[in-house]
Design a protein around this motif. Structure first.
Motif, PDB file in Angstrom:
ATOM      1  N   GLY A 109      49.668 -25.827  37.429  1.00 54.25           N
ATOM      2  CA  GLY A 109      49.923 -26.853  38.437  1.00 54.25           C
ATOM      3  C   GLY A 109      49.734 -28.252  37.873  1.00 54.25           C
ATOM      4  N   LEU A 110      48.686 -28.432  37.065  1.00 51.44           N
ATOM      5  CA  LEU A 110      48.461 -29.730  36.434  1.00 51.44           C
ATOM      6  C   LEU A 110      49.587 -30.068  35.469  1.00 51.44           C
ATOM      7  N   ARG A 111      49.972 -29.084  34.665  1.00 53.60           N
ATOM      8  CA  ARG A 111      51.011 -29.307  33.665  1.00 53.60           C
ATOM      9  C   ARG A 111      52.302 -29.814  34.310  1.00 53.60           C
ATOM     10  N   GLN A 112      52.626 -29.277  35.475  1.00 56.36           N
ATOM     11  CA  GLN A 112      53.857 -29.673  36.154  1.00 56.36           C
ATOM     12  C   GLN A 112      53.811 -31.121  36.653  1.00 56.36           C
ATOM     13  N   LEU A 113      52.610 -31.664  36.807  1.00 57.05           N
ATOM     14  CA  LEU A 113      52.458 -33.031  37.300  1.00 57.05           C
ATOM     15  C   LEU A 113      52.328 -34.049  36.179  1.00 57.05           C
ATOM     16  N   LEU A 114      52.217 -33.558  34.949  1.00 60.09           N
ATOM     17  CA  LEU A 114      52.051 -34.430  33.793  1.00 60.09           C
ATOM     18  C   LEU A 114      53.375 -34.684  33.094  1.00 60.09           C
ATOM     19  N   ALA A 115      53.543 -35.875  32.537  1.00 60.48           N
ATOM     20  CA  ALA A 115      54.700 -36.145  31.684  1.00 60.48           C
ATOM     21  C   ALA A 115      54.560 -35.307  30.421  1.00 60.48           C
ATOM     22  N   ALA A 116      55.684 -34.975  29.814  1.00 61.39           N
ATOM     23  CA  ALA A 116      55.651 -34.130  28.615  1.00 61.39           C
ATOM     24  C   ALA A 116      54.793 -34.744  27.514  1.00 61.39           C
ATOM     25  N   ASP A 117      54.823 -36.078  27.417  1.00 57.75           N
ATOM     26  CA  ASP A 117      54.041 -36.762  26.383  1.00 57.75           C
ATOM     27  C   ASP A 117      52.799 -37.429  26.971  1.00 57.75           C
ATOM     28  N   ALA A 118      52.259 -36.821  28.003  1.00 55.08           N
ATOM     29  CA  ALA A 118      51.063 -37.368  28.661  1.00 55.08           C
ATOM     30  C   ALA A 118      49.923 -37.551  27.661  1.00 55.08           C
ATOM     31  N   GLN A 119      49.070 -38.522  27.972  1.00 55.65           N
ATOM     32  CA  GLN A 119      47.922 -38.786  27.102  1.00 55.65           C
ATOM     33  C   GLN A 119      46.652 -38.875  27.935  1.00 55.65           C
ATOM     34  N   MET A 120      45.542 -38.520  27.306  1.00 56.33           N
ATOM     35  CA  MET A 120      44.231 -38.774  27.882  1.00 56.33           C
ATOM     36  C   MET A 120      43.449 -39.617  26.886  1.00 56.33           C
ATOM     37  N   VAL A 121      43.015 -40.797  27.352  1.00 53.41           N
ATOM     38  CA  VAL A 121      42.325 -41.749  26.494  1.00 53.41           C
ATOM     39  C   VAL A 121      40.910 -41.933  27.022  1.00 53.41           C
ATOM     40  N   GLY A 122      39.926 -41.879  26.134  1.00 51.92           N
ATOM     41  CA  GLY A 122      38.533 -42.014  26.547  1.00 51.92           C
ATOM     42  C   GLY A 122      37.860 -43.229  25.941  1.00 51.92           C
ATOM     43  N   ASP A 123      37.051 -43.914  26.742  1.00 55.48           N
ATOM     44  CA  ASP A 123      36.295 -45.087  26.297  1.00 55.48           C
ATOM     45  C   ASP A 123      34.820 -44.836  26.571  1.00 55.48           C
ATOM     46  N   GLY A 124      34.087 -44.494  25.497  1.00 58.12           N
ATOM     47  CA  GLY A 124      32.643 -44.330  25.603  1.00 58.12           C
ATOM     48  C   GLY A 124      31.902 -45.418  24.866  1.00 58.12           C
ATOM     49  N   GLY A 125      32.616 -46.159  24.032  1.00 57.79           N
ATOM     50  CA  GLY A 125      32.012 -47.268  23.299  1.00 57.79           C
ATOM     51  C   GLY A 125      30.879 -46.860  22.386  1.00 57.79           C
ATOM     52  N   GLY A 126      30.786 -45.557  22.057  1.00 53.23           N
ATOM     53  CA  GLY A 126      29.686 -45.084  21.233  1.00 53.23           C
ATOM     54  C   GLY A 126      28.378 -44.952  21.985  1.00 53.23           C
ATOM     55  N   LYS A 127      28.424 -45.174  23.316  1.00 52.64           N
ATOM     56  CA  LYS A 127      27.203 -45.143  24.121  1.00 52.64           C
ATOM     57  C   LYS A 127      27.158 -43.962  25.082  1.00 52.64           C
ATOM     58  N   ALA A 128      28.179 -43.109  25.018  1.00 57.07           N
ATOM     59  CA  ALA A 128      28.244 -41.921  25.881  1.00 57.07           C
ATOM     60  C   ALA A 128      29.191 -40.933  25.210  1.00 57.07           C
ATOM     61  N   PRO A 129      29.099 -39.655  25.574  1.00 61.00           N
ATOM     62  CA  PRO A 129      30.056 -38.692  25.013  1.00 61.00           C
ATOM     63  C   PRO A 129      31.485 -39.152  25.300  1.00 61.00           C
ATOM     64  N   GLN A 130      32.358 -39.016  24.313  1.00 63.99           N
ATOM     65  CA  GLN A 130      33.742 -39.434  24.503  1.00 63.99           C
ATOM     66  C   GLN A 130      34.651 -38.545  23.668  1.00 63.99           C
ATOM     67  N   LEU A 131      35.954 -38.617  23.938  1.00 61.70           N
ATOM     68  CA  LEU A 131      36.922 -37.829  23.199  1.00 61.70           C
ATOM     69  C   LEU A 131      36.924 -38.264  21.739  1.00 61.70           C
ATOM     70  N   ALA A 132      37.040 -37.280  20.845  1.00 62.30           N
ATOM     71  CA  ALA A 132      37.095 -37.599  19.425  1.00 62.30           C
ATOM     72  C   ALA A 132      38.368 -38.365  19.093  1.00 62.30           C
TER      73      ALA A 132
END
Length: 307
Positions: A188-211
């Motif tokens: 269901g999620l996949r159908q709502l996402l663009a084919a080239d969808a992105q997830m971007v994370g901002d932890g600033g080195g002060k919290a767990p974040q995406l590698a």
């Protein structure tokens, strides 16, 4: 009307200008406070309080932005603007009118501009100031400001998506997205996402974040469902909330403290980008902030003890 009343009446405008120049709630608040101190201390009686205060907050914000850009060169991971709740800080009478200029996508485009271009663009294109007022605010000639405005507008137009989602359609899509997320419905999620969808994370080195930035509808759908499953197992709840004029969510721990935010950028009927802010320095204006590292340790401990 007293000077204090004049200032308070203009406070939403001053914050709105500063936030769009700086992309930071805390820095914008500081700029407005410094503007108040200068307003309180001056013996000048300007013909227009609006012009005087707008000029002051613009100049302060430009100075702050110049120093902030040096800090951002050493920022750990992607830098994202601080999430701004739709019902806070801004002038409610103009919230719908100004919403597009608040979007994270627009603020990230503004990051491409010089501090001078950014200030001119914000004053002209967002708040419709005249060029004489803009010239006074940024200390340049009217002719130079017109050139800066044209150049800034061109850069902004080049980066904007060709088709922007209707607000009602966008909110409906976000509702389906979060429903699928809570159900763990990867398809269901996949159908709502663009084919080239992105997830971007901002932890600033002060919290767990995406590698790294995660790209592709399947990768993003699987990561989101896995993340939410882990968070839900720790009694973290998702609170749908408009952020920067876009659909989003604030996630809170079992004590109601803010863990992170997700903002959805919707383009052509699909979720194009999911922006996740976990840096605690960027969440304090939303309420008490959770210890994300402690939650991360708790999650790892739970995985080790699960048979």
């Amino acid at each position: 009307m007293t000077r204090t009343e004049e200032f308070e009446g203009l406070r939403p405008l001053l914050f709105a200008i500063a936030y769009r120049i700086l992309g930071s709630v805390s820095e914008a608040e500081d700029a407005v406070q410094e503007t108040w101190l200068r307003w309180h201390a001056t013996s000048t009686v300007p013909r227009s309080a609006k012009a005087y205060l707008s000029t002051t907050v613009t100049r302060i914000s430009m100075d702050v932005l110049r120093s902030a850009r040096v800090r951002r060169e050493t920022y750990v991971g992607p830098w994202l603007p601080e999430p701004l709740p739709a019902d806070s800080y801004e002038d409610p009478a103009r919230s719908a009118e100004l919403a597009d200029s608040l979007s994270t996508a627009a603020l990230l485009l503004l990051e491409r501009l010089s501090p001078l271009e950014r200030a001119v663009f914000v004053l002209r294109e967002v708040f419709m100031f005249g060029f004489p007022e803009i010239a006074a605010a940024v200390g340049r000639s009217e002719a130079a400001c017109r050139q800066l405005a044209v150049r800034a507008r061109r850069h902004m137009d080049e980066g904007r998506p060709r088709f922007e989602a209707d607000r009602k359609e966008r909110d409906a899509l976000a509702g389906r997205f979060f429903d699928a997320l809570k159900k763990g419905d990867v398809d269901g999620l996949r159908q709502l996402l663009a084919a080239d969808a992105q997830m971007v994370g901002d932890g600033g080195g002060k919290a767990p974040q995406l590698a790294r930035t995660v790209v592709g509808d399947d990768h993003v759908a699987r990561l989101m469902t896995s993340l939410f499953h882990t968070l839900a197992s720790l009694d973290v709840t998702l609170e749908a909330h408009a952020l920067n004029g876009q659909p989003g969510a604030i996630l809170r721990d079992r004590d109601g403290k803010v863990v992170n935010t997700w903002t959805l950028d919707v383009v052509e009927g699909r979720v194009q980008t999911i922006l996740s802010v976990t840096n605690p320095d960027k969440l304090g204006h939303l309420g008490p902030v959770a210890d994300a590292w402690a939650l991360n340790r708790e999650a790892h401990q739970a995985r080790r003890t699960t048979p």
